[in-house]
Write a protein that holds these residues in place. Structure first.
Motif, short mmCIF file in Angstrom:
data_model
loop_
_atom_site.label_atom_id
_atom_site.label_comp_id
_atom_site.label_asym_id
_atom_site.label_seq_id
_atom_site.Cartn_x
_atom_site.Cartn_y
_atom_site.Cartn_z
N UNK A 185 0.83 -1.21 0.00
CA UNK A 185 0.00 0.00 0.00
C UNK A 185 0.86 1.25 0.00
N UNK A 186 1.94 1.21 0.79
CA UNK A 186 2.84 2.37 0.83
C UNK A 186 3.50 2.58 -0.53
N UNK A 187 3.93 1.48 -1.19
CA UNK A 187 4.56 1.60 -2.52
C UNK A 187 3.56 2.13 -3.54
N UNK A 188 2.30 1.64 -3.44
CA UNK A 188 1.27 2.13 -4.36
C UNK A 188 1.01 3.60 -4.14
N UNK A 189 0.95 4.00 -2.86
CA UNK A 189 0.73 5.42 -2.54
C UNK A 189 1.87 6.27 -3.07
N UNK A 190 3.11 5.78 -2.95
CA UNK A 190 4.28 6.53 -3.43
C UNK A 190 4.23 6.66 -4.95
N UNK A 191 3.87 5.53 -5.62
CA UNK A 191 3.76 5.59 -7.08
C UNK A 191 2.67 6.58 -7.51
N UNK A 192 1.54 6.55 -6.76
CA UNK A 192 0.46 7.47 -7.08
C UNK A 192 0.90 8.92 -6.89
N UNK A 193 1.68 9.15 -5.79
CA UNK A 193 2.17 10.51 -5.54
C UNK A 193 3.12 10.97 -6.65
N UNK A 194 4.03 10.07 -7.05
CA UNK A 194 4.97 10.41 -8.13
C UNK A 194 4.25 10.64 -9.46
N UNK A 215 1.18 11.67 -9.80
CA UNK A 215 0.47 12.95 -9.71
C UNK A 215 1.43 14.12 -9.91
N UNK A 216 2.61 14.02 -9.28
CA UNK A 216 3.59 15.08 -9.46
C UNK A 216 4.03 15.20 -10.93
N UNK A 254 1.20 16.82 -12.95
CA UNK A 254 1.15 18.27 -12.73
C UNK A 254 2.31 18.97 -13.44
N UNK A 255 3.49 18.35 -13.38
CA UNK A 255 4.66 18.94 -14.03
C UNK A 255 4.46 19.00 -15.56
N UNK A 256 3.93 17.90 -16.12
CA UNK A 256 3.69 17.88 -17.57
C UNK A 256 2.62 18.89 -17.98
#
Length: 251
Positions: A34-43, A45-46, A49-51
């Motif tokens: 779950x933590x890895x999935x959350x990190x992937x989701x955060x990355x 999303x970032x 937004x950057x694109x």
């Protein structure tokens, strides 16, 4: 029996401990996933937004570049219109001046022809007076001389009329050529003011320059003046008449 029971109890406890350890491990693995999935989701999303920001910046830069290009094209179009109007006014002024010069030259040529014709009449009248005075003595010669002088006067009159006609035809021809050249220049100027791209403007400007060069060449070719009346500026012929001869044409 008691030992078997004790052994069975220990086995059961061991199994329970293994099960507990498996459950704890599964929970830890689930938390890590779950933590890895959350990190992937955060990355993700970032990155999204950057694109999006980069795309917005590119779109803004393209919009500014397009507006600047349109502003340059509009400025170039307005400048082309201004230059075309100035050039048209200059060409029209030159054309008017040229036609006025041609009219003045034609009037001058006509006056010279009229003066030449009047001078021929004066000479003929003087000759006729002399012939009448001496008709008794030299009747045959006088008749021949009168006819000859009349023919010469008529020839001079016809020559002057022909020169006037040629001047009229030349003027009409030059005026027609000037109208056609001016119409073509006006058409090119109109096309130049409405041209949308630089290549078209350059091509039209080249055609305009060529047509102006032709017009200037025509002006230089027509600047030498038309034909002159015969006898207007030639050298005087020697007079071989005897002094007091009433039939002398040198009078």
């Amino acid at each position: 029996m008691s030992e078997q029971k004790e052994s069975s109890v220990l086995f059961s406890l061991k199994e329970l401990m293994n099960l507990e350890e498996d459950r704890i491990k599964q929970e830890e693995d689930a938390k890590a996933a779950a933590a890895a999935a959350a990190e992937r989701a955060r990355l993700d999303e970032e990155r999204r937004k950057r694109e999006e920001e980069e795309a917005r910046i590119r779109a803004e830069e393209e919009r500014r570049a397009m507006e600047e290009r349109k502003a340059r094209e509009e400025a170039a179009r307005l400048e082309a219109i201004r230059q075309a109007e100035v050039e048209k006014a200059r060409v029209e002024a030159e054309q008017r001046a040229r036609l006025e010069a041609m009219n003045a030259q034609q009037q001058h040529e006509r006056k010279l022809a009229e003066l030449q014709h009047d001078e021929s009449k004066k000479k003929l009248r003087k000759t006729l007076y002399g012939v009448v005075a001496a008709v008794v003595v030299i009747g045959g010669a006088a008749t021949y001389f009168i006819v000859d002088q009349s023919q010469k006067a008529e020839q001079e009159r016809l020559a002057a009329a022909e020169q006037t006609r040629q001047l009229e035809e030349e003027k009409k021809k030059i005026e027609q050529q000037a109208k056609e050249s001016q119409a073509k220049i006006d058409s090119l100027l109109s096309q130049l003011t409405s041209a949308k791209d630089e290549a078209t403007r350059l091509a039209l400007q080249k055609q305009l320059d060529e047509e102006k060069a032709k017009q200037d060449a025509a002006k230089k070719a027509g600047g030498g003046g038309g034909p002159r009346p015969a006898g207007g500026g030639g050298a005087a012929k020697p007079c071989n008449c005897a002094p007091g001869d009433p039939l002398c044409s040198c009078l």
